[in-house]
Design a protein around this motif. Sequence first.
Motif, PDB file in Angstrom:
ATOM      1  N   GLY A 194       0.813  -1.217   0.000  1.00  0.00           N
ATOM      2  CA  GLY A 194       0.000   0.000   0.000  1.00  0.00           C
ATOM      3  C   GLY A 194       0.845   1.265   0.000  1.00  0.00           C
ATOM      4  O   GLY A 194       0.596   2.194  -0.786  1.00  0.00           O
ATOM      5  N   ILE A 195       1.854   1.339   0.864  1.00  0.00           N
ATOM      6  CA  ILE A 195       2.721   2.525   0.927  1.00  0.00           C
ATOM      7  C   ILE A 195       3.537   2.658  -0.353  1.00  0.00           C
ATOM      8  O   ILE A 195       3.787   3.771  -0.839  1.00  0.00           O
ATOM      9  N   LYS A 196       3.951   1.536  -0.910  1.00  0.00           N
ATOM     10  CA  LYS A 196       4.693   1.572  -2.176  1.00  0.00           C
ATOM     11  C   LYS A 196       3.860   2.237  -3.266  1.00  0.00           C
ATOM     12  O   LYS A 196       4.362   3.064  -4.029  1.00  0.00           O
ATOM     13  N   ARG A 197       2.570   1.901  -3.328  1.00  0.00           N
ATOM     14  CA  ARG A 197       1.694   2.477  -4.347  1.00  0.00           C
ATOM     15  C   ARG A 197       1.481   3.978  -4.114  1.00  0.00           C
ATOM     16  O   ARG A 197       1.367   4.749  -5.061  1.00  0.00           O
ATOM     17  N   VAL A 198       1.400   4.382  -2.848  1.00  0.00           N
ATOM     18  CA  VAL A 198       1.187   5.796  -2.523  1.00  0.00           C
ATOM     19  C   VAL A 198       2.350   6.650  -3.033  1.00  0.00           C
ATOM     20  O   VAL A 198       2.155   7.726  -3.610  1.00  0.00           O
ATOM     21  N   PHE A 199       3.586   6.160  -2.824  1.00  0.00           N
ATOM     22  CA  PHE A 199       4.770   6.938  -3.208  1.00  0.00           C
ATOM     23  C   PHE A 199       5.203   6.697  -4.652  1.00  0.00           C
ATOM     24  O   PHE A 199       6.062   7.408  -5.168  1.00  0.00           O
ATOM     25  N   LEU A 200       4.608   5.680  -5.283  1.00  0.00           N
ATOM     26  CA  LEU A 200       5.019   5.315  -6.645  1.00  0.00           C
ATOM     27  C   LEU A 200       4.813   6.462  -7.629  1.00  0.00           C
ATOM     28  O   LEU A 200       5.710   6.803  -8.406  1.00  0.00           O
ATOM     29  N   ALA A 201       3.632   7.077  -7.590  1.00  0.00           N
ATOM     30  CA  ALA A 201       3.303   8.124  -8.559  1.00  0.00           C
ATOM     31  C   ALA A 201       4.124   9.393  -8.349  1.00  0.00           C
ATOM     32  O   ALA A 201       4.575  10.022  -9.307  1.00  0.00           O
ATOM     33  N   SER A 202       4.331   9.774  -7.084  1.00  0.00           N
ATOM     34  CA  SER A 202       4.975  11.059  -6.808  1.00  0.00           C
ATOM     35  C   SER A 202       6.493  10.991  -6.783  1.00  0.00           C
ATOM     36  O   SER A 202       7.170  11.952  -7.166  1.00  0.00           O
ATOM     37  N   GLN A 203       7.077   9.858  -6.362  1.00  0.00           N
ATOM     38  CA  GLN A 203       8.524   9.799  -6.182  1.00  0.00           C
ATOM     39  C   GLN A 203       9.217   8.711  -7.000  1.00  0.00           C
ATOM     40  O   GLN A 203      10.417   8.508  -6.869  1.00  0.00           O
ATOM     41  N   GLY A 204       8.461   7.998  -7.838  1.00  0.00           N
ATOM     42  CA  GLY A 204       9.067   7.000  -8.704  1.00  0.00           C
ATOM     43  C   GLY A 204       9.097   5.615  -8.075  1.00  0.00           C
ATOM     44  O   GLY A 204       8.897   5.461  -6.864  1.00  0.00           O
ATOM     45  N   PRO A 205       9.345   4.583  -8.896  1.00  0.00           N
ATOM     46  CA  PRO A 205       9.279   3.198  -8.409  1.00  0.00           C
ATOM     47  C   PRO A 205      10.316   2.853  -7.348  1.00  0.00           C
ATOM     48  O   PRO A 205      10.009   2.127  -6.404  1.00  0.00           O
ATOM     49  N   GLU A 206      11.553   3.352  -7.481  1.00  0.00           N
ATOM     50  CA  GLU A 206      12.600   2.980  -6.509  1.00  0.00           C
ATOM     51  C   GLU A 206      12.305   3.548  -5.129  1.00  0.00           C
ATOM     52  O   GLU A 206      12.371   2.835  -4.126  1.00  0.00           O
ATOM     53  N   THR A 207      11.962   4.848  -5.067  1.00  0.00           N
ATOM     54  CA  THR A 207      11.638   5.471  -3.790  1.00  0.00           C
ATOM     55  C   THR A 207      10.355   4.882  -3.216  1.00  0.00           C
ATOM     56  O   THR A 207      10.241   4.667  -1.999  1.00  0.00           O
ATOM     57  N   GLY A 208       9.387   4.608  -4.105  1.00  0.00           N
ATOM     58  CA  GLY A 208       8.127   4.015  -3.660  1.00  0.00           C
ATOM     59  C   GLY A 208       8.351   2.662  -3.004  1.00  0.00           C
ATOM     60  O   GLY A 208       7.787   2.377  -1.941  1.00  0.00           O
ATOM     61  N   LEU A 209       9.196   1.829  -3.631  1.00  0.00           N
ATOM     62  CA  LEU A 209       9.498   0.516  -3.060  1.00  0.00           C
ATOM     63  C   LEU A 209      10.206   0.655  -1.719  1.00  0.00           C
ATOM     64  O   LEU A 209       9.892  -0.051  -0.757  1.00  0.00           O
ATOM     65  N   LEU A 210      11.179   1.589  -1.645  1.00  0.00           N
ATOM     66  CA  LEU A 210      11.923   1.795  -0.404  1.00  0.00           C
ATOM     67  C   LEU A 210      10.993   2.211   0.730  1.00  0.00           C
ATOM     68  O   LEU A 210      11.073   1.654   1.837  1.00  0.00           O
ATOM     69  N   ARG A 211      10.105   3.177   0.455  1.00  0.00           N
ATOM     70  CA  ARG A 211       9.184   3.637   1.498  1.00  0.00           C
ATOM     71  C   ARG A 211       8.227   2.515   1.924  1.00  0.00           C
ATOM     72  O   ARG A 211       7.901   2.381   3.113  1.00  0.00           O
TER      73      ARG A 211
END
Length: 450
Positions: free
Chosen positions: A399-416
């Motif tokens: 869920g958090i990965k999807r939230v950050f995916l659009a705004s910060q990109g796939p790598e940052t989204g996965l990390l968060r």
Amino acid sequence: MLRSFCSLYLYASLKIIPPGGHPLKAQSQTAAEQTGSSVGRPASAKRYLLPMATVFIGFLIFGFSENVKGPAIPRIQTDFLLNEMQIGTLLSLNSLGYLLACSFTAFLVRKWGVKWVSLLSFGLMALTGVLIFYSRTYPALSGSYFLMNIGNGMLEIALAVLGAQIFTRNTGTMMNLAHFFYGLSSTVAPMLAAGLMTVSVGGHVLDWRGMYMVVLLLSVIPMIPAFLGKFPEKALADEERIPVKTLMRDPVIWLVVIVLAFGVISEMAVGGWLVNFLEKAYGWTNSSASGMLSAFFLCFTFARLVAGPITDKIGYTLSLILFAGFTGVCTFAAILAGEPGAALFAVAGIGIAPVYPTVMALIADRYRQNSDTAISFIVTLIGVGTVAGNYLIGVITDGIKRVFLASQGPETGLLRGLQAGYGFIGFCAVICSLASLALYVYLKKRKELL
């Protein structure tokens, strides 16, 4: 050094308790004499060795089967193209299988005896090694995992019952040694798994499927002493028990359930998620990440031995507050510090390791005549909690990965997402500590502090 240490434990187990010894141990001794059982007496050491070997080797195998999954999970995810929620579902089957095993293993022990239940659980684990090897779809793998963890759950309960039957003298000492063997195999398991997955046999790499088959087929080894040994005939079911309804009216039992449920989630989730976190968040190799998981179990193993005197000195509930709180602080500090603080993931094992045995000791002291009834009730309920726990980690990560995916990109989204999911493990340790604090306050007010 380890050999001398084990010899000391074995010597202690065969010593006759002096007058005024621990009342629980004296009670167990009297029970053994009343049933006519010779188990645990020095004169019957030869009959005692095979069941004891079954317990110790069984805990070794149990540690391997439960903790080789860490290095395998990233490979499974890649092969089946799974997202984190599906991984969480797969891991929750560990707890679900264990929970199901709790519902019928005690009945099987009373019906067939602990010897045949032990043999059945070892055999089931060996069979699931073959089934996992031939799993080619996610449903097939999930079914095999589920069956494997029914075997694991049956084995843990069977070993606990067998240990209680044969360790009639210095029970705490011998149980600690048994869990020490579990810790040893848990420490080695991630490195063993990572190494086996790179081995080639006949030009084919074993990979995670072959690794699981090799490790789970080791379950055949303890079947030998289990088959040859003469186990106690009397079951613990003969002990007079209080009704479960009466037990459920005790507020302490519910606080203990909360403490242990969140403690077990925080403990067990590390084996399934730490390697995955280190590989994907920091780009570590599988062997390096597995090494960190082994370091966690190394801290975990020795903490279970050295924490005993601390627990006896300051009390069970205060120990739980400090130990669980320490794990929560270490976990959050490791996440916030980033890769330089990764060693704190391993150090967190020092705090979470004593939680389970400390709660078991608390139960044994508070419910002296009905500890097995209380343990069965609590373990069944924490099984529900751990099923939900592993699933929630997957849901939070995804869920958090999807939230950050659009705004910060796939790598940052996965990390968060990974940080949030692993942060839930630390959160569970904090809840465990806070629930222990509530238990401490309740017992202190009633002057029943343990």
